[in-house]
Enzyme design. Structure first.
Site, PDB file in Angstrom:
ATOM      1  N   GLY A  13       0.803  -1.222   0.000  1.00 43.34           N
ATOM      2  CA  GLY A  13       0.000   0.000   0.000  1.00 43.34           C
ATOM      3  C   GLY A  13       0.838   1.275   0.000  1.00 43.34           C
ATOM      4  O   GLY A  13       1.854   1.392  -0.691  1.00 43.34           O
ATOM      5  N   ALA A  84       2.379   2.290   9.463  1.00 44.16           N
ATOM      6  CA  ALA A  84       1.494   1.130   9.683  1.00 44.16           C
ATOM      7  C   ALA A  84       0.218   1.578  10.382  1.00 44.16           C
ATOM      8  O   ALA A  84       0.252   2.379  11.312  1.00 44.16           O
ATOM      9  CB  ALA A  84       2.206   0.081  10.531  1.00 44.16           C
ATOM     10  N   ILE A  86      -4.249   0.376  11.026  1.00 48.45           N
ATOM     11  CA  ILE A  86      -5.390  -0.520  10.760  1.00 48.45           C
ATOM     12  C   ILE A  86      -6.693   0.234  11.035  1.00 48.45           C
ATOM     13  O   ILE A  86      -6.694   1.267  11.709  1.00 48.45           O
ATOM     14  CB  ILE A  86      -5.350  -1.791  11.649  1.00 48.45           C
ATOM     15  CG1 ILE A  86      -5.384  -1.421  13.135  1.00 48.45           C
ATOM     16  CG2 ILE A  86      -4.149  -2.652  11.316  1.00 48.45           C
ATOM     17  CD1 ILE A  86      -5.675  -2.604  14.059  1.00 48.45           C
ATOM     18  N   THR A  87      -7.772  -0.320  10.517  1.00 51.09           N
ATOM     19  CA  THR A  87      -9.104   0.171  10.880  1.00 51.09           C
ATOM     20  C   THR A  87      -9.886  -0.995  11.497  1.00 51.09           C
ATOM     21  O   THR A  87      -9.654  -2.162  11.135  1.00 51.09           O
ATOM     22  CB  THR A  87      -9.879   0.665   9.640  1.00 51.09           C
ATOM     23  OG1 THR A  87      -9.827  -0.350   8.634  1.00 51.09           O
ATOM     24  CG2 THR A  87      -9.285   1.948   9.091  1.00 51.09           C
ATOM     25  N   ASP A  89     -13.706  -0.689  11.922  1.00 47.39           N
ATOM     26  CA  ASP A  89     -14.819   0.254  11.871  1.00 47.39           C
ATOM     27  C   ASP A  89     -16.105  -0.290  12.488  1.00 47.39           C
ATOM     28  O   ASP A  89     -16.348  -1.492  12.498  1.00 47.39           O
ATOM     29  CB  ASP A  89     -15.112   0.622  10.403  1.00 47.39           C
ATOM     30  CG  ASP A  89     -13.966   1.389   9.755  1.00 47.39           C
ATOM     31  OD1 ASP A  89     -13.009   1.750  10.452  1.00 47.39           O
ATOM     32  OD2 ASP A  89     -14.055   1.635   8.537  1.00 47.39           O
ATOM     33  N   GLN A 145     -15.964   5.583  12.587  1.00 48.61           N
ATOM     34  CA  GLN A 145     -14.513   5.487  12.841  1.00 48.61           C
ATOM     35  C   GLN A 145     -14.119   6.335  14.056  1.00 48.61           C
ATOM     36  O   GLN A 145     -13.119   7.061  14.006  1.00 48.61           O
ATOM     37  CB  GLN A 145     -13.715   5.955  11.625  1.00 48.61           C
ATOM     38  CG  GLN A 145     -13.781   5.005  10.437  1.00 48.61           C
ATOM     39  CD  GLN A 145     -12.722   5.307   9.389  1.00 48.61           C
ATOM     40  OE1 GLN A 145     -12.416   6.463   9.117  1.00 48.61           O
ATOM     41  NE2 GLN A 145     -12.157   4.270   8.790  1.00 48.61           N
ATOM     42  N   TYR A 148     -10.628   5.154  15.100  1.00 48.81           N
ATOM     43  CA  TYR A 148      -9.595   5.543  14.126  1.00 48.81           C
ATOM     44  C   TYR A 148      -9.403   7.065  14.113  1.00 48.81           C
ATOM     45  O   TYR A 148      -8.266   7.560  14.111  1.00 48.81           O
ATOM     46  CB  TYR A 148     -10.038   5.037  12.752  1.00 48.81           C
ATOM     47  CG  TYR A 148      -9.080   5.245  11.605  1.00 48.81           C
ATOM     48  CD1 TYR A 148      -7.961   4.432  11.435  1.00 48.81           C
ATOM     49  CD2 TYR A 148      -9.325   6.235  10.645  1.00 48.81           C
ATOM     50  CE1 TYR A 148      -7.109   4.606  10.347  1.00 48.81           C
ATOM     51  CE2 TYR A 148      -8.483   6.413   9.553  1.00 48.81           C
ATOM     52  CZ  TYR A 148      -7.375   5.588   9.409  1.00 48.81           C
ATOM     53  OH  TYR A 148      -6.540   5.760   8.328  1.00 48.81           O
ATOM     54  N   PRO A 178      -3.411  11.842   4.679  1.00 42.17           N
ATOM     55  CA  PRO A 178      -3.945  11.465   3.361  1.00 42.17           C
ATOM     56  C   PRO A 178      -5.466  11.488   3.362  1.00 42.17           C
ATOM     57  O   PRO A 178      -6.109  11.188   4.374  1.00 42.17           O
ATOM     58  CB  PRO A 178      -3.455  10.024   3.171  1.00 42.17           C
ATOM     59  CG  PRO A 178      -2.425   9.779   4.225  1.00 42.17           C
ATOM     60  CD  PRO A 178      -2.771  10.701   5.350  1.00 42.17           C
TER      61      PRO A 178
HETATM   62  P1  NDP Z   1      -2.768  -1.220   4.006  1.00 38.90           P
HETATM   63  O1  NDP Z   1      -3.804  -1.930   4.805  1.00 38.90           O
HETATM   64  O2  NDP Z   1      -2.801  -1.322   2.528  1.00 38.90           O
HETATM   65  O3  NDP Z   1      -1.296  -1.634   4.514  1.00 38.90           O
HETATM   66  C1  NDP Z   1      -1.042  -1.569   5.881  1.00 38.90           C
HETATM   67  C2  NDP Z   1       0.401  -1.895   6.133  1.00 38.90           C
HETATM   68  O4  NDP Z   1       0.625  -1.787   7.562  1.00 38.90           O
HETATM   69  C3  NDP Z   1       0.779  -3.298   5.744  1.00 38.90           C
HETATM   70  O5  NDP Z   1       2.124  -3.309   5.310  1.00 38.90           O
HETATM   71  C4  NDP Z   1       0.652  -4.076   7.048  1.00 38.90           C
HETATM   72  O6  NDP Z   1       1.503  -5.217   7.130  1.00 38.90           O
HETATM   73  C5  NDP Z   1       1.135  -3.023   8.041  1.00 38.90           C
HETATM   74  N1  NDP Z   1       0.662  -3.268   9.391  1.00 38.90           N
HETATM   75  C6  NDP Z   1      -0.620  -3.363   9.822  1.00 38.90           C
HETATM   76  N2  NDP Z   1      -0.641  -3.631  11.144  1.00 38.90           N
HETATM   77  C7  NDP Z   1       0.655  -3.702  11.551  1.00 38.90           C
HETATM   78  C8  NDP Z   1       1.290  -3.984  12.780  1.00 38.90           C
HETATM   79  N3  NDP Z   1       0.584  -4.224  13.905  1.00 38.90           N
HETATM   80  N4  NDP Z   1       2.644  -3.994  12.825  1.00 38.90           N
HETATM   81  C9  NDP Z   1       3.386  -3.752  11.710  1.00 38.90           C
HETATM   82  N5  NDP Z   1       2.835  -3.488  10.511  1.00 38.90           N
HETATM   83  C10 NDP Z   1       1.480  -3.470  10.431  1.00 38.90           C
HETATM   84  O7  NDP Z   1      -2.881   0.296   4.483  1.00 38.90           O
HETATM   85  P2  NDP Z   1      -2.662   1.642   3.649  1.00 38.90           P
HETATM   86  O8  NDP Z   1      -1.446   1.557   2.841  1.00 38.90           O
HETATM   87  O9  NDP Z   1      -3.943   1.998   3.003  1.00 38.90           O
HETATM   88  O10 NDP Z   1      -2.478   2.687   4.860  1.00 38.90           O
HETATM   89  C11 NDP Z   1      -1.202   3.060   5.343  1.00 38.90           C
HETATM   90  C12 NDP Z   1      -1.396   4.164   6.380  1.00 38.90           C
HETATM   91  O11 NDP Z   1      -2.067   5.265   5.781  1.00 38.90           O
HETATM   92  C13 NDP Z   1      -2.235   3.743   7.569  1.00 38.90           C
HETATM   93  O12 NDP Z   1      -1.741   4.317   8.755  1.00 38.90           O
HETATM   94  C14 NDP Z   1      -3.600   4.331   7.251  1.00 38.90           C
HETATM   95  O13 NDP Z   1      -4.339   4.576   8.416  1.00 38.90           O
HETATM   96  C15 NDP Z   1      -3.207   5.602   6.544  1.00 38.90           C
HETATM   97  N6  NDP Z   1      -4.237   6.132   5.671  1.00 38.90           N
HETATM   98  C16 NDP Z   1      -4.678   5.420   4.611  1.00 38.90           C
HETATM   99  C17 NDP Z   1      -5.657   5.946   3.802  1.00 38.90           C
HETATM  100  C18 NDP Z   1      -6.168   5.227   2.605  1.00 38.90           C
HETATM  101  O14 NDP Z   1      -7.097   5.759   1.989  1.00 38.90           O
HETATM  102  N7  NDP Z   1      -5.646   4.087   2.207  1.00 38.90           N
HETATM  103  C19 NDP Z   1      -6.248   7.254   4.063  1.00 38.90           C
HETATM  104  C20 NDP Z   1      -5.683   7.929   5.200  1.00 38.90           C
HETATM  105  C21 NDP Z   1      -4.719   7.366   5.960  1.00 38.90           C
HETATM  106  P3  NDP Z   1       1.105  -6.616   6.366  1.00 38.90           P
HETATM  107  O15 NDP Z   1       1.361  -6.361   4.913  1.00 38.90           O
HETATM  108  O16 NDP Z   1       2.030  -7.607   6.946  1.00 38.90           O
HETATM  109  O17 NDP Z   1      -0.331  -6.867   6.661  1.00 38.90           O
END
Ligand code: NDP
Length: 242
Positions: A13, A84, A86-87, A89, A145, A148, A178
Protein backbone atom coordinates in the site's frame (compact mmCIF):
# COMPACT_ATOMS: atom_id res chain seq x y z
CA UNK A 1 26.81 8.42 3.40
CA UNK A 2 23.26 7.42 2.57
CA UNK A 3 20.74 8.19 5.26
CA UNK A 4 18.86 5.30 6.85
CA UNK A 5 15.08 5.15 6.84
CA UNK A 6 12.61 2.84 8.54
CA UNK A 7 9.08 2.60 7.13
CA UNK A 8 6.49 0.78 9.22
CA UNK A 9 3.97 -1.12 7.14
CA UNK A 10 6.45 -0.53 4.35
CA UNK A 11 5.79 -3.59 2.21
CA UNK A 12 2.25 -2.89 1.01
CA UNK A 13 0.00 0.00 0.00
CA UNK A 14 1.11 3.51 0.89
CA UNK A 15 4.09 2.18 2.85
CA UNK A 16 5.39 0.24 -0.16
CA UNK A 17 5.23 3.40 -2.28
CA UNK A 18 7.17 5.24 0.45
CA UNK A 19 9.78 2.46 0.57
CA UNK A 20 10.12 2.57 -3.24
CA UNK A 21 10.41 6.35 -3.33
CA UNK A 22 13.05 6.59 -0.60
CA UNK A 23 14.96 3.70 -2.17
CA UNK A 24 14.92 5.48 -5.55
CA UNK A 25 16.29 8.62 -3.87
CA UNK A 26 19.27 6.70 -2.50
CA UNK A 27 18.22 6.11 1.10
CA UNK A 28 18.98 2.80 2.80
CA UNK A 29 15.53 1.51 3.68
CA UNK A 30 14.18 -1.01 6.19
CA UNK A 31 10.52 -1.90 5.67
CA UNK A 32 8.57 -3.37 8.55
CA UNK A 33 5.35 -5.40 8.23
CA UNK A 34 3.14 -7.55 10.41
CA UNK A 35 2.11 -10.76 8.65
CA UNK A 36 2.03 -10.72 4.87
CA UNK A 37 5.32 -12.52 4.06
CA UNK A 38 4.48 -12.73 0.35
CA UNK A 39 4.23 -8.93 0.03
CA UNK A 40 7.48 -8.59 2.00
CA UNK A 41 9.29 -11.02 -0.31
CA UNK A 42 7.99 -9.15 -3.36
CA UNK A 43 9.14 -5.84 -1.86
CA UNK A 44 12.65 -7.14 -1.12
CA UNK A 45 12.90 -8.64 -4.62
CA UNK A 46 11.73 -5.45 -6.34
CA UNK A 47 14.02 -3.09 -4.42
CA UNK A 48 17.47 -4.63 -3.97
CA UNK A 49 19.08 -3.47 -0.76
CA UNK A 50 15.77 -2.90 1.05
CA UNK A 51 15.56 -5.10 4.15
CA UNK A 52 12.14 -6.31 5.27
CA UNK A 53 11.46 -7.28 8.87
CA UNK A 54 8.33 -8.62 10.50
CA UNK A 55 7.25 -7.26 13.85
CA UNK A 56 4.10 -5.90 15.44
CA UNK A 57 4.34 -2.12 15.91
CA UNK A 58 1.83 -2.41 18.75
CA UNK A 59 4.30 -4.47 20.80
CA UNK A 60 6.88 -2.42 22.70
CA UNK A 61 9.55 -5.14 22.98
CA UNK A 62 9.12 -6.19 19.37
CA UNK A 63 9.70 -2.59 18.26
CA UNK A 64 12.81 -2.23 20.40
CA UNK A 65 14.23 -5.54 19.14
CA UNK A 66 13.24 -4.85 15.51
CA UNK A 67 14.89 -1.45 15.53
CA UNK A 68 18.03 -2.88 17.15
CA UNK A 69 18.21 -5.44 14.33
CA UNK A 70 17.84 -2.71 11.69
CA UNK A 71 20.50 -0.55 13.35
CA UNK A 72 22.91 -3.50 13.54
CA UNK A 73 22.32 -4.16 9.82
CA UNK A 74 22.19 -0.67 8.35
CA UNK A 75 23.30 1.79 11.03
CA UNK A 76 21.52 4.42 13.14
CA UNK A 77 18.04 5.41 12.01
CA UNK A 78 17.87 8.93 10.52
CA UNK A 79 14.32 8.83 9.19
CA UNK A 80 11.33 7.10 10.74
CA UNK A 81 8.07 6.89 8.85
CA UNK A 82 5.26 5.76 11.14
CA UNK A 83 2.91 4.47 8.47
CA UNK A 84 1.49 1.13 9.68
CA UNK A 85 -2.16 1.43 10.56
CA UNK A 86 -5.39 -0.52 10.76
CA UNK A 87 -9.10 0.17 10.88
CA UNK A 88 -11.74 -1.65 12.96
CA UNK A 89 -14.82 0.25 11.87
CA UNK A 90 -18.27 0.29 13.45
CA UNK A 91 -20.63 2.78 15.00
CA UNK A 92 -19.56 3.76 18.46
CA UNK A 93 -22.78 2.57 20.10
CA UNK A 94 -21.92 -0.91 18.84
CA UNK A 95 -18.12 -0.70 19.14
CA UNK A 96 -16.40 -3.24 21.37
CA UNK A 97 -13.48 -2.47 23.66
CA UNK A 98 -11.49 -4.87 21.45
CA UNK A 99 -12.10 -2.73 18.34
CA UNK A 100 -11.08 0.35 20.32
CA UNK A 101 -7.92 -1.22 21.74
CA UNK A 102 -6.76 -2.82 18.46
CA UNK A 103 -6.79 0.54 16.71
CA UNK A 104 -5.21 2.41 19.62
CA UNK A 105 -2.31 0.00 19.95
CA UNK A 106 -1.45 -0.23 16.25
CA UNK A 107 -2.24 3.36 15.20
CA UNK A 108 -1.26 5.33 18.31
CA UNK A 109 0.74 3.29 20.89
CA UNK A 110 3.07 2.38 18.02
CA UNK A 111 4.17 6.00 17.81
CA UNK A 112 5.64 5.74 21.27
CA UNK A 113 7.04 2.22 20.78
CA UNK A 114 8.74 3.09 17.47
CA UNK A 115 9.84 6.64 18.11
CA UNK A 116 11.12 6.37 21.69
CA UNK A 117 14.01 3.98 20.84
CA UNK A 118 15.34 6.20 18.02
CA UNK A 119 14.78 9.71 19.34
CA UNK A 120 17.74 9.88 21.70
CA UNK A 121 20.17 8.89 18.94
CA UNK A 122 18.64 11.44 16.56
CA UNK A 123 18.99 14.20 19.15
CA UNK A 124 22.58 13.20 19.94
CA UNK A 125 23.54 13.19 16.25
CA UNK A 126 21.69 16.46 15.59
CA UNK A 127 19.57 15.07 12.77
CA UNK A 128 16.26 13.26 12.54
CA UNK A 129 13.13 13.16 10.41
CA UNK A 130 9.95 11.66 11.79
CA UNK A 131 6.99 11.50 9.43
CA UNK A 132 3.68 10.23 10.76
CA UNK A 133 0.92 9.07 8.43
CA UNK A 134 -2.30 10.32 9.98
CA UNK A 135 -5.59 10.66 8.07
CA UNK A 136 -8.17 13.13 6.83
CA UNK A 137 -10.51 11.40 9.27
CA UNK A 138 -8.30 12.44 12.19
CA UNK A 139 -8.78 16.04 11.04
CA UNK A 140 -12.51 16.08 10.29
CA UNK A 141 -13.89 13.03 12.12
CA UNK A 142 -15.76 10.20 10.42
CA UNK A 143 -18.90 8.37 11.46
CA UNK A 144 -18.13 4.68 12.00
CA UNK A 145 -14.51 5.49 12.84
CA UNK A 146 -14.53 7.02 16.31
CA UNK A 147 -11.59 4.79 17.29
CA UNK A 148 -9.59 5.54 14.13
CA UNK A 149 -10.40 9.28 14.13
CA UNK A 150 -9.31 9.51 17.79
CA UNK A 151 -6.04 7.67 17.15
CA UNK A 152 -5.20 9.74 14.08
CA UNK A 153 -6.07 13.02 15.84
CA UNK A 154 -3.82 11.84 18.68
CA UNK A 155 -1.05 11.37 16.13
CA UNK A 156 -1.38 15.02 15.12
CA UNK A 157 -1.04 16.14 18.77
CA UNK A 158 1.99 13.87 19.24
CA UNK A 159 3.56 15.44 16.16
CA UNK A 160 3.09 19.02 17.35
CA UNK A 161 4.47 18.40 20.84
CA UNK A 162 7.46 16.32 19.75
CA UNK A 163 8.28 18.86 17.04
CA UNK A 164 8.74 21.46 19.78
CA UNK A 165 11.06 19.15 21.72
CA UNK A 166 13.15 18.19 18.70
CA UNK A 167 13.40 21.61 17.06
CA UNK A 168 16.66 22.74 18.64
CA UNK A 169 18.27 19.34 17.98
CA UNK A 170 17.71 19.09 14.23
CA UNK A 171 14.87 16.59 14.63
CA UNK A 172 11.75 17.48 12.64
CA UNK A 173 8.41 15.82 13.26
CA UNK A 174 5.58 16.15 10.77
CA UNK A 175 2.31 14.50 9.80
CA UNK A 176 0.83 13.74 6.45
CA UNK A 177 -2.94 13.47 6.44
CA UNK A 178 -3.94 11.47 3.36
CA UNK A 179 -7.42 11.55 1.95
CA UNK A 180 -8.80 8.39 0.36
CA UNK A 181 -5.95 6.55 -1.35
CA UNK A 182 -6.32 3.57 -3.67
CA UNK A 183 -4.96 0.73 -1.48
CA UNK A 184 -6.23 -2.54 0.03
CA UNK A 185 -7.54 -0.54 3.01
CA UNK A 186 -9.89 1.44 0.77
CA UNK A 187 -10.67 -1.61 -1.40
CA UNK A 188 -12.38 -2.97 1.72
CA UNK A 189 -14.98 -0.16 1.51
CA UNK A 190 -18.19 -1.38 -0.23
CA UNK A 191 -18.46 -0.18 -3.88
CA UNK A 192 -21.57 1.96 -3.39
CA UNK A 193 -20.07 3.68 -0.34
CA UNK A 194 -16.84 4.29 -2.28
CA UNK A 195 -18.73 5.95 -5.16
CA UNK A 196 -20.33 8.31 -2.65
CA UNK A 197 -16.91 9.10 -1.14
CA UNK A 198 -15.35 9.82 -4.55
CA UNK A 199 -18.23 12.22 -5.31
CA UNK A 200 -17.06 14.32 -2.34
CA UNK A 201 -13.47 14.61 -3.62
CA UNK A 202 -13.12 17.77 -5.78
CA UNK A 203 -10.19 16.27 -7.72
CA UNK A 204 -12.67 13.55 -8.74
CA UNK A 205 -10.65 10.44 -7.96
CA UNK A 206 -8.91 8.50 -5.23
CA UNK A 207 -5.34 9.48 -4.47
CA UNK A 208 -2.40 7.29 -5.41
CA UNK A 209 0.03 5.83 -2.89
CA UNK A 210 2.85 7.45 -4.88
CA UNK A 211 1.33 10.86 -4.17
CA UNK A 212 1.74 10.25 -0.45
CA UNK A 213 5.28 8.95 -0.97
CA UNK A 214 6.13 12.18 -2.79
CA UNK A 215 5.11 14.16 0.30
CA UNK A 216 7.12 11.87 2.62
CA UNK A 217 10.25 12.32 0.51
CA UNK A 218 9.76 16.09 0.65
CA UNK A 219 9.58 16.08 4.46
CA UNK A 220 12.44 13.58 4.83
CA UNK A 221 14.98 15.69 2.97
CA UNK A 222 18.05 17.20 4.56
CA UNK A 223 16.80 20.54 3.22
CA UNK A 224 13.42 20.30 5.02
CA UNK A 225 14.81 21.33 8.40
CA UNK A 226 12.55 24.37 8.85
CA UNK A 227 9.34 22.39 8.30
CA UNK A 228 8.32 20.88 11.60
CA UNK A 229 5.13 20.36 13.58
CA UNK A 230 3.13 20.58 10.35
CA UNK A 231 0.27 18.48 9.07
CA UNK A 232 0.36 18.26 5.30
CA UNK A 233 -3.03 17.39 3.81
CA UNK A 234 -2.88 15.29 0.63
CA UNK A 235 -6.56 14.78 -0.06
CA UNK A 236 -7.66 16.20 -3.42
CA UNK A 237 -9.34 19.15 -1.61
CA UNK A 238 -11.83 16.83 0.11
CA UNK A 239 -11.24 18.64 3.39
CA UNK A 240 -9.39 21.93 3.66
CA UNK A 241 -8.39 22.61 7.24
CA UNK A 242 -7.51 26.07 8.55
P1 NDP B 1 -2.77 -1.22 4.01
O1 NDP B 1 -3.80 -1.93 4.81
O2 NDP B 1 -2.80 -1.32 2.53
O3 NDP B 1 -1.30 -1.63 4.51
C1 NDP B 1 -1.04 -1.57 5.88
C2 NDP B 1 0.40 -1.89 6.13
O4 NDP B 1 0.63 -1.79 7.56
C3 NDP B 1 0.78 -3.30 5.74
O5 NDP B 1 2.12 -3.31 5.31
C4 NDP B 1 0.65 -4.08 7.05
O6 NDP B 1 1.50 -5.22 7.13
C5 NDP B 1 1.13 -3.02 8.04
N1 NDP B 1 0.66 -3.27 9.39
C6 NDP B 1 -0.62 -3.36 9.82
N2 NDP B 1 -0.64 -3.63 11.14
C7 NDP B 1 0.66 -3.70 11.55
C8 NDP B 1 1.29 -3.98 12.78
N3 NDP B 1 0.58 -4.22 13.91
N4 NDP B 1 2.64 -3.99 12.83
C9 NDP B 1 3.39 -3.75 11.71
N5 NDP B 1 2.84 -3.49 10.51
C10 NDP B 1 1.48 -3.47 10.43
O7 NDP B 1 -2.88 0.30 4.48
P2 NDP B 1 -2.66 1.64 3.65
O8 NDP B 1 -1.45 1.56 2.84
O9 NDP B 1 -3.94 2.00 3.00
O10 NDP B 1 -2.48 2.69 4.86
C11 NDP B 1 -1.20 3.06 5.34
C12 NDP B 1 -1.40 4.16 6.38
O11 NDP B 1 -2.07 5.26 5.78
C13 NDP B 1 -2.23 3.74 7.57
O12 NDP B 1 -1.74 4.32 8.75
C14 NDP B 1 -3.60 4.33 7.25
O13 NDP B 1 -4.34 4.58 8.42
C15 NDP B 1 -3.21 5.60 6.54
N6 NDP B 1 -4.24 6.13 5.67
C16 NDP B 1 -4.68 5.42 4.61
C17 NDP B 1 -5.66 5.95 3.80
C18 NDP B 1 -6.17 5.23 2.61
O14 NDP B 1 -7.10 5.76 1.99
N7 NDP B 1 -5.65 4.09 2.21
C19 NDP B 1 -6.25 7.25 4.06
C20 NDP B 1 -5.68 7.93 5.20
C21 NDP B 1 -4.72 7.37 5.96
P3 NDP B 1 1.11 -6.62 6.37
O15 NDP B 1 1.36 -6.36 4.91
O16 NDP B 1 2.03 -7.61 6.95
O17 NDP B 1 -0.33 -6.87 6.66
Amino acid sequence: MARIAVVTGGTRGIGLAITARLHSEGYKVAANYSGNDEAARACAASYPGVVCHKWDVGDENACREGLAKVEAELGPVDILVNNAGITRDGFFHKMTAGQWRDVMRVDLDSLFFMTRPVIEGMRARGFGRIVNIASINGQKGQAGQVNYSAAKAGMIGFTKALAMEGAAKGVTVNCIAPGYIDTDMVAAVPEEALKKIIATIPVGRLGKAEEIARAVAFLAGDDAGFITGATLSVNGAQYISG
